[in-house]
Design a protein around this motif. Structure first.
Motif, PDB file in Angstrom:
ATOM      1  N   LEU A 150      68.360  73.088  46.065  1.00  0.00           N
ATOM      2  CA  LEU A 150      68.435  71.821  45.331  1.00  0.00           C
ATOM      3  C   LEU A 150      69.548  70.935  45.882  1.00  0.00           C
ATOM      4  N   TYR A 151      70.661  71.544  46.274  1.00  0.00           N
ATOM      5  CA  TYR A 151      71.751  70.757  46.870  1.00  0.00           C
ATOM      6  C   TYR A 151      71.300  70.122  48.179  1.00  0.00           C
ATOM      7  N   ALA A 152      70.606  70.907  49.013  1.00  0.00           N
ATOM      8  CA  ALA A 152      70.116  70.363  50.286  1.00  0.00           C
ATOM      9  C   ALA A 152      69.124  69.229  50.037  1.00  0.00           C
ATOM     10  N   SER A 153      68.258  69.392  49.016  1.00  0.00           N
ATOM     11  CA  SER A 153      67.297  68.328  48.699  1.00  0.00           C
ATOM     12  C   SER A 153      68.008  67.068  48.225  1.00  0.00           C
ATOM     13  N   THR A 154      69.007  67.233  47.350  1.00  0.00           N
ATOM     14  CA  THR A 154      69.747  66.070  46.851  1.00  0.00           C
ATOM     15  C   THR A 154      70.493  65.373  47.978  1.00  0.00           C
ATOM     16  N   ARG A 155      71.112  66.138  48.843  1.00  0.00           N
ATOM     17  CA  ARG A 155      71.847  65.548  49.961  1.00  0.00           C
ATOM     18  C   ARG A 155      70.909  64.808  50.906  1.00  0.00           C
ATOM     19  N   ARG A 156      69.735  65.402  51.163  1.00  0.00           N
ATOM     20  CA  ARG A 156      68.777  64.744  52.042  1.00  0.00           C
ATOM     21  C   ARG A 156      68.293  63.424  51.420  1.00  0.00           C
ATOM     22  N   ALA A 157      68.033  63.442  50.116  1.00  0.00           N
ATOM     23  CA  ALA A 157      67.601  62.208  49.454  1.00  0.00           C
ATOM     24  C   ALA A 157      68.716  61.159  49.459  1.00  0.00           C
ATOM     25  N   TYR A 158      69.960  61.607  49.281  1.00  0.00           N
ATOM     26  CA  TYR A 158      71.097  60.678  49.299  1.00  0.00           C
ATOM     27  C   TYR A 158      71.252  60.031  50.669  1.00  0.00           C
ATOM     28  N   LEU A 159      71.152  60.843  51.725  1.00  0.00           N
ATOM     29  CA  LEU A 159      71.271  60.298  53.081  1.00  0.00           C
ATOM     30  C   LEU A 159      70.113  59.355  53.396  1.00  0.00           C
ATOM     31  N   ALA A 160      68.913  59.700  52.914  1.00  0.00           N
ATOM     32  CA  ALA A 160      67.771  58.813  53.132  1.00  0.00           C
ATOM     33  C   ALA A 160      67.974  57.481  52.417  1.00  0.00           C
ATOM     34  N   GLU A 161      68.542  57.534  51.210  1.00  0.00           N
ATOM     35  CA  GLU A 161      68.824  56.299  50.479  1.00  0.00           C
ATOM     36  C   GLU A 161      69.874  55.461  51.201  1.00  0.00           C
ATOM     37  N   LEU A 162      70.887  56.123  51.758  1.00  0.00           N
ATOM     38  CA  LEU A 162      71.907  55.386  52.515  1.00  0.00           C
ATOM     39  C   LEU A 162      71.293  54.709  53.735  1.00  0.00           C
ATOM     40  N   ARG A 163      70.426  55.427  54.447  1.00  0.00           N
ATOM     41  CA  ARG A 163      69.776  54.828  55.609  1.00  0.00           C
ATOM     42  C   ARG A 163      68.890  53.659  55.200  1.00  0.00           C
ATOM     43  N   ASP A 164      68.152  53.848  54.105  1.00  0.00           N
ATOM     44  CA  ASP A 164      67.282  52.766  53.630  1.00  0.00           C
ATOM     45  C   ASP A 164      68.105  51.558  53.195  1.00  0.00           C
ATOM     46  N   ARG A 165      69.230  51.822  52.537  1.00  0.00           N
ATOM     47  CA  ARG A 165      70.090  50.712  52.115  1.00  0.00           C
ATOM     48  C   ARG A 165      70.675  49.988  53.316  1.00  0.00           C
ATOM     49  N   ALA A 166      71.059  50.754  54.328  1.00  0.00           N
ATOM     50  CA  ALA A 166      71.601  50.127  55.531  1.00  0.00           C
ATOM     51  C   ALA A 166      70.548  49.238  56.201  1.00  0.00           C
ATOM     52  N   GLU A 170      70.839  45.211  56.601  1.00  0.00           N
ATOM     53  CA  GLU A 170      70.707  44.582  57.908  1.00  0.00           C
ATOM     54  C   GLU A 170      69.622  43.511  57.886  1.00  0.00           C
ATOM     55  N   ARG A 171      68.505  43.827  57.189  1.00  0.00           N
ATOM     56  CA  ARG A 171      67.433  42.843  57.087  1.00  0.00           C
ATOM     57  C   ARG A 171      67.886  41.620  56.286  1.00  0.00           C
ATOM     58  N   GLU A 172      68.616  41.868  55.182  1.00  0.00           N
ATOM     59  CA  GLU A 172      69.118  40.752  54.381  1.00  0.00           C
ATOM     60  C   GLU A 172      70.125  39.923  55.164  1.00  0.00           C
ATOM     61  N   ARG A 173      70.958  40.602  55.967  1.00  0.00           N
ATOM     62  CA  ARG A 173      71.915  39.865  56.795  1.00  0.00           C
ATOM     63  C   ARG A 173      71.197  38.962  57.778  1.00  0.00           C
ATOM     64  N   ASP A 174      70.135  39.490  58.397  1.00  0.00           N
ATOM     65  CA  ASP A 174      69.375  38.663  59.328  1.00  0.00           C
ATOM     66  C   ASP A 174      68.722  37.485  58.607  1.00  0.00           C
ATOM     67  N   GLN A 175      68.200  37.754  57.394  1.00  0.00           N
ATOM     68  CA  GLN A 175      67.576  36.668  56.640  1.00  0.00           C
ATOM     69  C   GLN A 175      68.598  35.612  56.237  1.00  0.00           C
ATOM     70  N   GLN A 176      69.794  36.065  55.823  1.00  0.00           N
ATOM     71  CA  GLN A 176      70.833  35.106  55.474  1.00  0.00           C
ATOM     72  C   GLN A 176      71.240  34.277  56.683  1.00  0.00           C
ATOM     73  N   GLY A 177      71.295  34.935  57.845  1.00  0.00           N
ATOM     74  CA  GLY A 177      71.615  34.192  59.053  1.00  0.00           C
ATOM     75  C   GLY A 177      70.558  33.148  59.380  1.00  0.00           C
ATOM     76  N   GLU A 178      69.282  33.535  59.191  1.00  0.00           N
ATOM     77  CA  GLU A 178      68.210  32.567  59.444  1.00  0.00           C
ATOM     78  C   GLU A 178      68.261  31.413  58.453  1.00  0.00           C
ATOM     79  N   LEU A 179      68.549  31.713  57.180  1.00  0.00           N
ATOM     80  CA  LEU A 179      68.658  30.651  56.187  1.00  0.00           C
ATOM     81  C   LEU A 179      69.826  29.725  56.490  1.00  0.00           C
ATOM     82  N   ALA A 180      70.957  30.327  56.891  1.00  0.00           N
ATOM     83  CA  ALA A 180      72.114  29.492  57.235  1.00  0.00           C
ATOM     84  C   ALA A 180      71.814  28.610  58.444  1.00  0.00           C
TER      85      ALA A 180
END
Length: 394
Positions: A150-166, A170-180
């Motif tokens: 369960l710890y390995a599963s939670t850690r894997r999900a946490y890392l996946a969420e961090l990657r998805d958030r990153a 990055e996509r939002e930063r690019d969009q903000q740059g395009e809007l600016a």
């Protein structure tokens, strides 16, 4: 069924993952092997084959976690009933860990419950006296395997969420740059429109006046052409000033005027004088006292008056007169530009193109309201109200 689907794509598995899982399966067989020689007899070849058949599927445990766990549990129970020396405890714990690490929590708890029940029953069956001591140890091992999974599963999900958030950031930063960038292009477009349209309109009006005056008064025509030349130089200076801020290196001659201050209310007199020189009689009236207005607000008022007078020069016709009124009120400034020309009857109304859009964008940026339209049978009015007691509202 969902549990029979591969948890990993075979094409995504590297040789190292295959080798690691094979080593884990071999380790589970090696740990269970000494118990087969417990009686001191010769090599139990049939028992070894059965043990290998029970634990070999661990090599694909991360591809089919639930089928592998089910196979190892059922076959281990059956082999243990056939031969008490076949103990696949480590393999069962590895299979449980894999289910907990890769499947849902409900499936992990269900697998742990089945394994706990089977191992306690086997412990009671094979232990003579204090079976409950061994049961506590077995329960601890099952709980440890479940907890680690369960710890390995939670850690894997946490890392996946961090990657998805990153990725999202990055996509939002690019969009903000395009809007600016889009907003900056719109701002530059408005500035270029106001500068070029105004000065060219003035130059056209002056040139026509010079042509008309040269026939009767050559000296007057020369004077007007000098004004045309001065207006052209002013247009070049304003263009350099606007484009100067786009330089990435920021290097330039401080005396070339490229980075000169933007126009403000103090330059309205010069603007109106230039319009009068182009042949449009214009009155200028100021009511109230100006407080410390932000430079951006002053630029907006300047461009608004400039655009309105430019439209009057274009569409007003001969004999047109214009008036400009500024009224300073608490927290706001009101601008009225009126003329008595033919703009209301023109094919293209004043400001009907990009100029009106630019004026509205400028005024709305300060929570203001812009109104423009004809006045009765003749004339055109442009009225604006801008807030001055707060920053941009949109």
């Amino acid at each position: 069924m969902r549990c029979l689907r591969p948890a990993e794509h075979l094409d995504d598995r590297s040789s190292a993952r295959w080798a690691f899982d094979a080593i884990v399966a071999a380790l589970a067989v090696a740990v269970a092997m000494p118990d087969l020689f417990h009686d001191g007899e010769g090599p139990p070849w049939v028992a070894i084959a059965v043990l290998v058949a029970v634990l070999a599927p661990l090599a694909v445990r991360r591809i089919f976690p639930i089928p592998v766990f089910t196979w190892v549990l059922i076959s281990a129970v059956a082999a243990g009933l056939w031969n008490d020396n076949i103990a696949a405890d480590l393999g069962l714990l590895i299979a449980l860990y894999t289910v907990a690490a890769t499947q849902s929590r409900l499936e992990a708890l269900t697998a742990a419950a089945f394994l706990e029940f089977a191992m306690i029953v086997d412990t009671v069956r094979t232990t003579d006296g204090s079976w409950w001591h061994a049961s506590i140890l077995v329960s601890g091992l099952v709980g440890t395997a479940l907890g680690l999974g369960l710890y390995a599963s939670t850690r894997r999900a946490y890392l996946a969420e961090l990657r998805d958030r990153a990725v999202r950031l990055e996509r939002e930063r690019d969009q903000q740059g395009e809007l600016a960038a889009a907003a900056e292009r719109a701002r530059i477009s408005r500035e270029m429109h106001d500068i070029v349209a105004h000065h060219l309109t003035v130059m056209v009006a002056l040139s026509e006046g010079a042509v008309a005056a040269s026939a009767t008064s050559p000296e007057r025509g020369i004077e007007v052409m000098r004004t045309v030349s001065a207006t052209g130089r002013q247009a070049l200076a304003d263009t350099r000033r606007l484009l100067g801020v786009l330089r990435e290196d920021g290097v330039g001659d401080p005396g070339d005027g490229a980075l000169a201050p933007v126009p403000d209310l103090a330059e309205l007199d010069m603007l109106i004088a230039r319009v009068r020189g182009a042949g449009l009689p214009t009155s200028f009236e100021v009511n109230g006292s100006a407080t410390d207005l932000p430079a951006t607000v002053q630029l907006t008022v300047y461009r608004l008056v400039q655009e309105a007078l430019t439209n009057t020069l274009k569409h007003g016709g001969k004999g047109t007169r214009a008036s400009v009124r500024l009224r300073y009120l608490p927290g706001e400034i009101r601008v009225d530009v009126e003329d008595d020309g033919d703009g209301a009857a023109a094919t293209t109304p004043p400001g009907g193109g990009g100029g009106l859009i630019g004026m509205r964008e400028r005024v709305h940026a300060y929570g203001g309201v812009l109104r423009s339209g004809p006045m009765g049978p003749r004339g055109w009015r442009v009225s604006a109200q801008l807030r001055t007691d707060e920053g941009e509202s949109t």
